[in-house]
Design a protein around this motif. Sequence first.
Motif, PDB file in Angstrom:
ATOM      1  N   GLU A   1       0.831  -1.209   0.000  1.00  0.00           N
ATOM      2  CA  GLU A   1       0.000   0.000   0.000  1.00  0.00           C
ATOM      3  C   GLU A   1       0.866   1.261   0.000  1.00  0.00           C
ATOM      4  OE1 GLU A   1      -3.108   2.322   3.004  1.00  0.00           O
ATOM      5  OE2 GLU A   1      -2.572   0.228   3.390  1.00  0.00           O
ATOM      6  N   LEU A   2       1.896   1.294   0.870  1.00  0.00           N
ATOM      7  CA  LEU A   2       2.773   2.462   0.937  1.00  0.00           C
ATOM      8  C   LEU A   2       3.569   2.624  -0.356  1.00  0.00           C
ATOM      9  CD1 LEU A   2       4.053   2.194   4.618  1.00  0.00           C
ATOM     10  CD2 LEU A   2       2.406   3.833   3.691  1.00  0.00           C
ATOM     11  N   ALA A   3       3.951   1.502  -0.968  1.00  0.00           N
ATOM     12  CA  ALA A   3       4.678   1.581  -2.244  1.00  0.00           C
ATOM     13  C   ALA A   3       3.804   2.220  -3.311  1.00  0.00           C
ATOM     14  CB  ALA A   3       5.132   0.191  -2.672  1.00  0.00           C
ATOM     15  N   ARG A   4       2.541   1.860  -3.339  1.00  0.00           N
ATOM     16  CA  ARG A   4       1.625   2.458  -4.310  1.00  0.00           C
ATOM     17  C   ARG A   4       1.456   3.951  -4.070  1.00  0.00           C
ATOM     18  NH1 ARG A   4      -2.441  -2.484  -3.857  1.00  0.00           N
ATOM     19  NH2 ARG A   4      -1.773  -3.730  -5.648  1.00  0.00           N
ATOM     20  N   GLU A   5       1.611   4.367  -2.812  1.00  0.00           N
ATOM     21  CA  GLU A   5       1.498   5.791  -2.483  1.00  0.00           C
ATOM     22  C   GLU A   5       2.803   6.539  -2.718  1.00  0.00           C
ATOM     23  OE1 GLU A   5       0.155   5.833   1.542  1.00  0.00           O
ATOM     24  OE2 GLU A   5      -1.849   5.041   1.048  1.00  0.00           O
ATOM     25  N   GLY A   6       3.849   5.786  -3.122  1.00  0.00           N
ATOM     26  CA  GLY A   6       5.094   6.439  -3.478  1.00  0.00           C
ATOM     27  C   GLY A   6       6.197   6.385  -2.450  1.00  0.00           C
ATOM     28  N   ASP A   7       6.023   5.619  -1.365  1.00  0.00           N
ATOM     29  CA  ASP A   7       7.091   5.504  -0.367  1.00  0.00           C
ATOM     30  C   ASP A   7       8.319   4.847  -1.005  1.00  0.00           C
ATOM     31  OD1 ASP A   7       8.598   3.824   1.808  1.00  0.00           O
ATOM     32  OD2 ASP A   7       7.490   5.333   2.941  1.00  0.00           O
ATOM     33  N   ALA A   8       9.439   5.572  -1.015  1.00  0.00           N
ATOM     34  CA  ALA A   8      10.621   5.130  -1.756  1.00  0.00           C
ATOM     35  C   ALA A   8      11.174   3.817  -1.220  1.00  0.00           C
ATOM     36  CB  ALA A   8      11.693   6.219  -1.721  1.00  0.00           C
ATOM     37  N   MET A   9      11.225   3.655   0.116  1.00  0.00           N
ATOM     38  CA  MET A   9      11.771   2.426   0.678  1.00  0.00           C
ATOM     39  C   MET A   9      10.918   1.218   0.301  1.00  0.00           C
ATOM     40  SD  MET A   9      12.164   1.095   4.605  1.00  0.00           S
ATOM     41  CE  MET A   9      10.501   0.441   4.555  1.00  0.00           C
ATOM     42  N   CYS A  10       9.595   1.363   0.379  1.00  0.00           N
ATOM     43  CA  CYS A  10       8.700   0.245   0.067  1.00  0.00           C
ATOM     44  C   CYS A  10       8.780  -0.121  -1.416  1.00  0.00           C
ATOM     45  CB  CYS A  10       7.271   0.601   0.466  1.00  0.00           C
ATOM     46  SG  CYS A  10       7.054   0.785   2.261  1.00  0.00           S
ATOM     47  N   VAL A  11       8.903   0.896  -2.277  1.00  0.00           N
ATOM     48  CA  VAL A  11       9.087   0.623  -3.702  1.00  0.00           C
ATOM     49  C   VAL A  11      10.378  -0.156  -3.926  1.00  0.00           C
ATOM     50  CG1 VAL A  11       9.539   1.666  -5.955  1.00  0.00           C
ATOM     51  CG2 VAL A  11       7.733   2.601  -4.484  1.00  0.00           C
TER      52      VAL A  11
ATOM     53  N   LEU B   1      10.120  -3.859  -2.821  1.00  0.00           N
ATOM     54  CA  LEU B   1       9.393  -4.679  -3.799  1.00  0.00           C
ATOM     55  C   LEU B   1      10.243  -4.919  -5.039  1.00  0.00           C
ATOM     56  CD1 LEU B   1       5.779  -3.252  -3.452  1.00  0.00           C
ATOM     57  CD2 LEU B   1       6.489  -5.608  -3.037  1.00  0.00           C
ATOM     58  N   GLN B   2      11.051  -3.946  -5.414  1.00  0.00           N
ATOM     59  CA  GLN B   2      11.963  -4.153  -6.545  1.00  0.00           C
ATOM     60  C   GLN B   2      12.977  -5.245  -6.225  1.00  0.00           C
ATOM     61  OE1 GLN B   2      13.510  -0.204  -7.118  1.00  0.00           O
ATOM     62  NE2 GLN B   2      11.983   0.332  -8.671  1.00  0.00           N
ATOM     63  N   ASP B   3      13.499  -5.228  -4.985  1.00  0.00           N
ATOM     64  CA  ASP B   3      14.458  -6.266  -4.584  1.00  0.00           C
ATOM     65  C   ASP B   3      13.823  -7.647  -4.648  1.00  0.00           C
ATOM     66  OD1 ASP B   3      16.356  -4.338  -4.165  1.00  0.00           O
ATOM     67  OD2 ASP B   3      16.119  -4.282  -1.979  1.00  0.00           O
ATOM     68  N   ILE B   4      12.606  -7.755  -4.098  1.00  0.00           N
ATOM     69  CA  ILE B   4      11.895  -9.034  -4.120  1.00  0.00           C
ATOM     70  C   ILE B   4      11.649  -9.463  -5.565  1.00  0.00           C
ATOM     71  CG2 ILE B   4       9.738 -10.197  -3.511  1.00  0.00           C
ATOM     72  CD1 ILE B   4      11.526  -9.666  -1.119  1.00  0.00           C
ATOM     73  N   GLY B   5      11.255  -8.510  -6.408  1.00  0.00           N
ATOM     74  CA  GLY B   5      10.993  -8.809  -7.806  1.00  0.00           C
ATOM     75  C   GLY B   5      12.233  -9.266  -8.556  1.00  0.00           C
ATOM     76  N   GLN B   6      13.384  -8.639  -8.266  1.00  0.00           N
ATOM     77  CA  GLN B   6      14.621  -9.050  -8.928  1.00  0.00           C
ATOM     78  C   GLN B   6      14.996 -10.478  -8.567  1.00  0.00           C
ATOM     79  OE1 GLN B   6      17.408  -5.977  -7.878  1.00  0.00           O
ATOM     80  NE2 GLN B   6      16.433  -4.458  -9.221  1.00  0.00           N
ATOM     81  N   TRP B   7      14.872 -10.830  -7.283  1.00  0.00           N
ATOM     82  CA  TRP B   7      15.140 -12.207  -6.883  1.00  0.00           C
ATOM     83  C   TRP B   7      14.146 -13.162  -7.542  1.00  0.00           C
ATOM     84  CZ3 TRP B   7      19.313 -14.289  -5.233  1.00  0.00           C
ATOM     85  CH2 TRP B   7      20.209 -13.572  -4.432  1.00  0.00           C
ATOM     86  N   LEU B   8      12.910 -12.704  -7.692  1.00  0.00           N
ATOM     87  CA  LEU B   8      11.905 -13.521  -8.367  1.00  0.00           C
ATOM     88  C   LEU B   8      12.334 -13.798  -9.812  1.00  0.00           C
ATOM     89  CD1 LEU B   8       9.103 -14.860  -8.532  1.00  0.00           C
ATOM     90  CD2 LEU B   8       8.146 -12.592  -9.018  1.00  0.00           C
ATOM     91  N   GLY B   9      12.801 -12.766 -10.499  1.00  0.00           N
ATOM     92  CA  GLY B   9      13.243 -12.934 -11.879  1.00  0.00           C
ATOM     93  C   GLY B   9      14.424 -13.866 -12.018  1.00  0.00           C
TER      94      GLY B   9
ATOM     95  N   ASP C   1       2.678  -4.677 -10.987  1.00  0.00           N
ATOM     96  CA  ASP C   1       3.878  -4.260 -11.723  1.00  0.00           C
ATOM     97  C   ASP C   1       4.995  -3.755 -10.817  1.00  0.00           C
ATOM     98  OD1 ASP C   1       3.079  -5.010 -14.214  1.00  0.00           O
ATOM     99  OD2 ASP C   1       2.309  -3.042 -14.795  1.00  0.00           O
ATOM    100  N   LEU C   2       4.678  -3.367  -9.585  1.00  0.00           N
ATOM    101  CA  LEU C   2       5.736  -2.998  -8.646  1.00  0.00           C
ATOM    102  C   LEU C   2       6.648  -4.183  -8.374  1.00  0.00           C
ATOM    103  CD1 LEU C   2       3.646  -0.908  -6.090  1.00  0.00           C
ATOM    104  CD2 LEU C   2       5.471  -0.023  -7.563  1.00  0.00           C
ATOM    105  N   LEU C   3       6.110  -5.377  -8.510  1.00  0.00           N
ATOM    106  CA  LEU C   3       6.864  -6.613  -8.300  1.00  0.00           C
ATOM    107  C   LEU C   3       7.201  -7.298  -9.619  1.00  0.00           C
ATOM    108  CD1 LEU C   3       7.673  -8.964  -6.144  1.00  0.00           C
ATOM    109  CD2 LEU C   3       5.507  -9.957  -6.901  1.00  0.00           C
ATOM    110  N   ILE C   4       6.198  -7.455 -10.489  1.00  0.00           N
ATOM    111  CA  ILE C   4       6.374  -8.244 -11.700  1.00  0.00           C
ATOM    112  C   ILE C   4       7.216  -7.511 -12.739  1.00  0.00           C
ATOM    113  CG2 ILE C   4       5.145  -9.383 -13.601  1.00  0.00           C
ATOM    114  CD1 ILE C   4       2.938 -10.055 -11.637  1.00  0.00           C
TER     115      ILE C   4
END
Length: 381
Positions: free
Chosen positions: A256-266, A269-277, A303-306
């Motif tokens: 939720e915070l990432a969708r609102e633009g919180d830089a740390m939360c974004v 999710l990018q870190d989690i997404g990279q490991w996912l890839g 898309d924040l993750l995928i």
Amino acid sequence: MSTYRDFTHRGSARATVLRTVGTRERRSHLSAPRVPTVGIDIGGTKVMAGVVDADGNILEKLRTETPDKSKSPKVVEDTIVELVLDLSDRHDVHAVGIGAAGWVDADRNRVLFAPHLSWRNEPLRDRLAERLAVPVLVDNDANAAAWAEWRFGAGRGEDHLVMITLGTGIGGAILEDGQVKRGKYGVAGEFGHMQVVPGGHRCPCGNRGCWEQYSSGNALVREARELAAADSPVAYGIIEHVKGNISDITGPMITELAREGDAMCVELLQDIGQWLGVGIANLAAALDPSCFVIGGGVSAADDLLIGPARDAFKRHLTGRGYRPEARIARAQLGPEAGMVGAADLARLVARRFRRANRRRVERYERYERYAESRRTTKGLL
């Protein structure tokens, strides 16, 4: 007449029925009875139950917290029975399918091991069958989710599909030519416990560096809480959001915070997404599917993750640029996929049970007609 309990306690015959179900899934789902069934999805934090019709529509859904994993397995079984009985009060339920977060044996009876629950070689199907008056089928929750996405969701039309479920941990499933590949012992698809970082974070399974320790809901929350506990400047937003109560940080909150633009939360999710890839690229090298479907609660980040996962997949794919790339899609059924798939798979067992019952009824009726004719003949003499 024989009861359902009599039928389910015929040992080898029952195992043969379940193996037959496994080898004929693709053909059987088209002719399975169009009756409502209950699907149960059991995870590390929640138990979801729903009545599902033959088209994958959820008629009613219930949800409760998973009993504390330090308690006996019977506590979880009690929760399942209560949910089924509750739904049965309002619906004509013909079978129950269980999607369990753990390793299920080839006969789909025992949960061999569940990292987030206290099940160890637990005969879940037989114990539930003793308490419920309908047929029961048990499968891995990711297998059930993959089946649902192939039947009703993002995997329709795909002949080679791999499902990745991101929740408390990571589950996985392989579906080829309309059949779930469970492996010789029933435990195929446990991708979350591939080692990606030797000597890395300890996993509840007992090993270190498992993939799910870097790309799952637990990993996301762990990283956020560690930054907050260290009073990191990048964590001020989430610290303020939870008013300093770090234990209140959850995965949905981070999304939720990432969708609102919180830089740390974004960034998390990018870190989690990279490991996912990275993990998906490894699976593509081994299995070469046409499609990866990403499901589970964490996939709600979309898309924040995928997006980062697709980028990392392209960077790490073996032979990139010289081979077709698998499609990466978010599951369409969301967190209900495991529940819907378990219910749909249970319809296959419902058909066989109904046929067996019909044959017994027919034999009983023939005997009654014969007995009546004998009584009539004696009365005429």
